[in-house]
Design an enzyme around this catalytic site. Structure first.
Site, PDB file in Angstrom:
ATOM      1  N   HIS A   1      50.094  70.435  46.135  1.00 31.82           N
ATOM      2  CA  HIS A   1      48.781  70.080  46.664  1.00 31.82           C
ATOM      3  C   HIS A   1      47.727  71.031  46.139  1.00 31.82           C
ATOM      4  O   HIS A   1      48.008  72.179  45.819  1.00 31.82           O
ATOM      5  CB  HIS A   1      48.775  70.050  48.193  1.00 31.82           C
ATOM      6  CG  HIS A   1      49.201  71.319  48.853  1.00 31.82           C
ATOM      7  ND1 HIS A   1      50.534  71.731  48.898  1.00 31.82           N
ATOM      8  CD2 HIS A   1      48.497  72.268  49.505  1.00 31.82           C
ATOM      9  CE1 HIS A   1      50.609  72.882  49.543  1.00 31.82           C
ATOM     10  NE2 HIS A   1      49.387  73.233  49.915  1.00 31.82           N
TER      11      HIS A   1
ATOM     12  N   HIS B   1      43.966  72.617  46.977  1.00 32.28           N
ATOM     13  CA  HIS B   1      42.949  72.867  48.002  1.00 32.28           C
ATOM     14  C   HIS B   1      41.567  72.802  47.364  1.00 32.28           C
ATOM     15  O   HIS B   1      41.324  73.445  46.342  1.00 32.28           O
ATOM     16  CB  HIS B   1      43.107  74.278  48.589  1.00 32.28           C
ATOM     17  CG  HIS B   1      44.355  74.489  49.356  1.00 32.28           C
ATOM     18  ND1 HIS B   1      44.403  74.411  50.731  1.00 32.28           N
ATOM     19  CD2 HIS B   1      45.614  74.798  48.953  1.00 32.28           C
ATOM     20  CE1 HIS B   1      45.628  74.664  51.136  1.00 32.28           C
ATOM     21  NE2 HIS B   1      46.388  74.900  50.078  1.00 32.28           N
TER      22      HIS B   1
END
Length: 142
Positions: free
Chosen positions: A100, A102
């Site tokens: 992922h 950010h």
């Protein structure tokens, strides 16, 4: 993966506040909200970290990043900048092992988010830097 929290979010088993979704990625607000608008961009394909990406997946994920970043920035005139961070491995502060990215909007120097880069330039002369670079270049050639 059955027990991965991000896979469950992608499948709709856990609610999320989605800001963008297509066949390849999902972007949703992080529950921690380091700053308002803190968003996670995740590939729908489960991969643990950047080391598991092939070129095709990297292209599919990273080509969407600028569009999402621009939308976040445009959503609030108080956003002055943005940190875009991808942690890979526990030592690098990765806590969910589904890759992922950010996107953390920055409002001011006092918005309770910081990153520290130590300055160790006095420990690296040109010969040491070249040795490091040569090792990396060798891996790129293999």
């Amino acid at each position: 993966m059955d027990d991965c929290i991000f896979c469950k979010i992608i499948r709709g088993e856990i609610p999320s506040t989605t800001i963008y979704e297509d066949d390849e990625v999902k972007a949703f607000l992080d529950l921690s909200q380091a700053t308002p608008g803190h968003t996670l961009l995740v590939p729908k394909k489960h991969v643990a970290d950047i080391f598991a990406y092939d070129e095709d997946l990297a292209s599919r994920v990273f080509t969407r990043l600028p569009k999402i970043a621009r939308a976040i920035k445009a959503s609030n005139p108080d956003i002055k900048a943005m940190n875009i961070i991808n942690n890979n491995g526990e030592l690098a502060y990765q806590s969910v092992f589904h890759s992922h990215i950010h996107l953390i909007p920055r409002y001011s120097a006092n918005d309770d988010f910081s990153i520290h880069f130590g300055d160790h330039s006095d420990q690296y002369d040109s010969a040491k830097l070249e040795a490091i670079a040569a090792g990396i270049r060798q891996q790129l050639e293999d």
